[in-house]
Design a protein around this motif. Structure first.
Motif, mmCIF file in Angstrom:
data_model
loop_
_atom_site.group_PDB
_atom_site.id
_atom_site.type_symbol
_atom_site.label_atom_id
_atom_site.label_comp_id
_atom_site.label_asym_id
_atom_site.label_seq_id
_atom_site.Cartn_x
_atom_site.Cartn_y
_atom_site.Cartn_z
ATOM 1 N N GLU A 133 -4.195 -9.204 -5.904
ATOM 2 C CA GLU A 133 -4.085 -9.487 -4.460
ATOM 3 C C GLU A 133 -3.021 -8.631 -3.789
ATOM 4 O O GLU A 133 -3.191 -8.175 -2.663
ATOM 5 C CB GLU A 133 -3.761 -10.966 -4.242
ATOM 6 N N ARG A 134 -1.939 -8.422 -4.512
ATOM 7 C CA ARG A 134 -0.893 -7.560 -3.948
ATOM 8 C C ARG A 134 -1.436 -6.141 -3.723
ATOM 9 O O ARG A 134 -1.107 -5.496 -2.733
ATOM 10 C CB ARG A 134 0.319 -7.511 -4.877
ATOM 11 N N PHE A 135 -2.248 -5.676 -4.656
ATOM 12 C CA PHE A 135 -2.837 -4.339 -4.485
ATOM 13 C C PHE A 135 -3.786 -4.328 -3.286
ATOM 14 O O PHE A 135 -3.839 -3.347 -2.526
ATOM 15 C CB PHE A 135 -3.545 -3.882 -5.765
ATOM 16 N N ILE A 136 -4.566 -5.397 -3.134
ATOM 17 C CA ILE A 136 -5.463 -5.480 -1.974
ATOM 18 C C ILE A 136 -4.637 -5.429 -0.684
ATOM 19 O O ILE A 136 -4.914 -4.629 0.219
ATOM 20 C CB ILE A 136 -6.290 -6.789 -2.027
ATOM 21 N N GLU A 137 -3.603 -6.277 -0.646
ATOM 22 C CA GLU A 137 -2.760 -6.318 0.563
ATOM 23 C C GLU A 137 -2.108 -4.967 0.830
ATOM 24 O O GLU A 137 -1.919 -4.586 1.990
ATOM 25 C CB GLU A 137 -1.677 -7.389 0.412
ATOM 26 N N GLY A 138 -1.764 -4.265 -0.226
ATOM 27 C CA GLY A 138 -1.109 -2.970 -0.075
ATOM 28 C C GLY A 138 -2.076 -1.835 0.254
ATOM 29 O O GLY A 138 -1.682 -0.674 0.320
ATOM 30 N N GLY A 139 -3.359 -2.167 0.453
ATOM 31 C CA GLY A 139 -4.329 -1.151 0.857
ATOM 32 C C GLY A 139 -4.865 -0.297 -0.265
ATOM 33 O O GLY A 139 -5.472 0.754 -0.037
ATOM 34 N N TYR A 140 -4.685 -0.756 -1.515
ATOM 35 C CA TYR A 140 -5.171 0.032 -2.641
ATOM 36 C C TYR A 140 -6.696 -0.010 -2.702
ATOM 37 O O TYR A 140 -7.315 -1.053 -2.469
ATOM 38 C CB TYR A 140 -4.593 -0.522 -3.948
ATOM 39 N N SER A 141 -7.299 1.129 -2.986
ATOM 40 C CA SER A 141 -8.741 1.160 -3.248
ATOM 41 C C SER A 141 -8.971 2.081 -4.441
ATOM 42 O O SER A 141 -8.904 3.301 -4.336
ATOM 43 C CB SER A 141 -9.509 1.648 -2.023
#
Lengths: 352, 352
Positions: free
Chosen positions: A130-138
């Motif tokens: 979730e942290r990666f999602i929030e941080g805009g990671y794709s």
């Protein structure tokens, strides 16, 4: 496929060996590694030899922070770099208050993130994702977990992964990873799979120091424990459990994600999958040969069993890290093709 | 993955069994089947049961056109439909002067074309592929051939495939297909593969009529023959060869595409691959258990052998057609992702 850059979260046994094995793989460049203490980042590619050598005696695999690390350092003759525990013992790393955020902040340049964190609470990996999602990671995220319920938690976040453009590969180590992949392949002879039996053997005498986290994870599979109670065990208590079993711990009907992952891939019903194994902490020799048996019915009405066996000389580390990096690359291929969401290893195999 | 439509070129043993097995596979719809005499096309999906039943005694597998077909028809009790040989015995099929062109002309609606034509001259499949290129086809083409040199011929056309948007999957049956896939998976324990040994057993008593083409193809692998001289053999000469061997023909160091396909996939050098097998035409029981042994060196310096074995009760047909359709679907996935050119089965596996 073009070059793939990847980061490793966690530099315990699995993370460090993944870095090591990646040196043998074409087109795979490790660019970041972190543990709870710090982060090493280099987009020209980490100097894996330096990092491994510097951290060999400074492993932070959570159970080794209370003196175990020093003991190991002395034993292996590696100099402890001052106060530095874990990855910051490497000259490529810097201490950090939030190492995972460091990696997220560089996510644009990282194709895949290997979560080599076997031993935290159930929702740690979903929360990290979730942290990666929030941080805009794709990109690709990949774990080597074994527990079925973590996959459900990841599935709950499937839409968020899809929206973010993340391809999450779960359970991609030796088991479920390598062995469910083998089961998926073995299943190709059949039009209906009626039974998948996975039975592993691990001998871990000389690898014990490096794999305390994995042993703890295995103990969590014993009927008397779960992942929370296993986390609470002291080193001494773990030693006691091992002694009580004369070093050989046998597991039956494990809650192992193999079942749900094979069902997801359309191979068979989860209920048709049984997983067990034998761990021997006092010997390096495997107490049993790791074997996958896939029984099914052929289109022409025969019943048969196809079998996959790992040579006894292959270590757990070899069987975790080769497949993990293989599936990582397969995940990047999917990600680049625009396939996002949650995938098990067997879903990355040809054809079901 | 969405629905996949596919055509089968050739309705001998392999083509017919591929249609049959496809009925067990999700999301696979057979829409066209042809042999030298005619074409059956239905974009709602062929009625496979009707087609198989109607053609069961009318197999045109090239060696059965000179009386063998009639003999088989009598033997199996299936009525010969008038003058109709092969696929035109089905009410779904129409006679055609150029059945392959019929399929090409409908190429827009066909995701994949399975070339189930084991027994023509070396360049027949490459030339057929060229016809599809010229006809503007852009999709998957897949064969189940065994011969290394055909792959070279396909490779010579790689750019043309890429320009056309064709993903050509070669050698995707039991062997090389299933068994090189198993070798690729087994290789994941190792950082260097030193030896791949593939040894197959086939018992073909009751399947002999359906698989005359495959037996002829195997005979072409004997040191005294090649594919051209094997093509020239009469039925009686083939029977004589079989009799000379008491029905059991053993093959060593076959020119089998497994070697080049494993090298292409980066698993090992072609020279490290050996392929042999035993064919028993007088018994259904397999004369030996089909086994793949992959020997390699692990990252931590051990040498070991991983093993994959097919249950003796799995027929050749089961081991050809399940994998072929699996790889077909994997090919469609690659094609939709814009990956064109020539691929072996091991290249469709995760990770190298």
């Amino acid at each position: 496929m073009d070059d793939v850059t990847f980061a490793v979260l966690g530099t315990g046994g699995i993370g460090r060996r993944a870095l090591e094995v990646s040196q043998y793989k074409d087109a795979l460049t490790p660019v970041a590694a972190c543990d709870r203490h710090g982060t090493a980042i280099d987009f020209d590619g980490l100097d894996v030899d330096e990092l491994l050598e510097a951290t060999e005696g400074n492993i932070d695999n959570e159970v080794a922070t209370d003196g175990g690390a020093d003991a190991a350092a002395v034993e292996s003759g590696v100099k402890q770099h001052g106060e530095d525990l874990g990855v910051v013992a490497s000259e490529q790393a810097r201490p950090s208050e939030d190492p995972i955020q460091d990696v997220i902040d560089h996510g644009d340049e990282i194709d895949a993130v290997l979560l080599a964190l076997p031993n935290y609470e159930h929702d740690f990996i979903p929360r990290t994702a979730e942290r990666f999602i929030e941080g805009g990671y794709s990109g690709v995220m990949i774990d080597v977990l074994k527990r079925s319920r973590v996959i459900d938690m990841l599935d709950d976040r499937r839409e968020a992964f899809e929206d973010a453009g993340i391809t999450f590969i779960c359970g991609a180590g030796a088991t479920p990873g390598l062995l469910t992949g083998a089961a998926a392949l073995a299943a190709q002879s059949f039009v209906e799979v009626t039974d998948v039996n996975i039975h592993w053997g691990v001998g871990l005498k000389s690898g014990y120091e490096d794999n305390r986290g994995t042993v703890r994870e295995d103990i969590a599979h014993l009927p008397e424990y779960d992942i929370e109670t296993a986390r609470e065990l002291s080193e001494a208590e773990i030693e006691e459990i091992i002694d009580d079993h004369d070093g050989v711990i046998e597991f039956e009907d494990m809650e192992h994600a193999d079942d749900v992952l094979l069902e997801r891939a359309g191979i068979c019903d989860a209920g048709d999958v049984t997983v067990g194994g034998i761990l021997d902490v006092y010997n390096d020799e495997k107490p049993t040969t790791t074997t996958v048996r896939v029984t099914g019915r052929t289109f022409d009405g025969e019943t048969a069993t196809n079998t996959f066996q790992l040579g006894d000389e292959t270590s757990m580390e070899a069987n975790v890290n080769g497949p993990a990096l293989g599936y990582l690359k397969a995940g990047v291929r999917r990600n680049r093709a625009g396939e996002y969401g949650v995938f098990g290893p067997a879903e990355l195999m040809p054809g079901f």
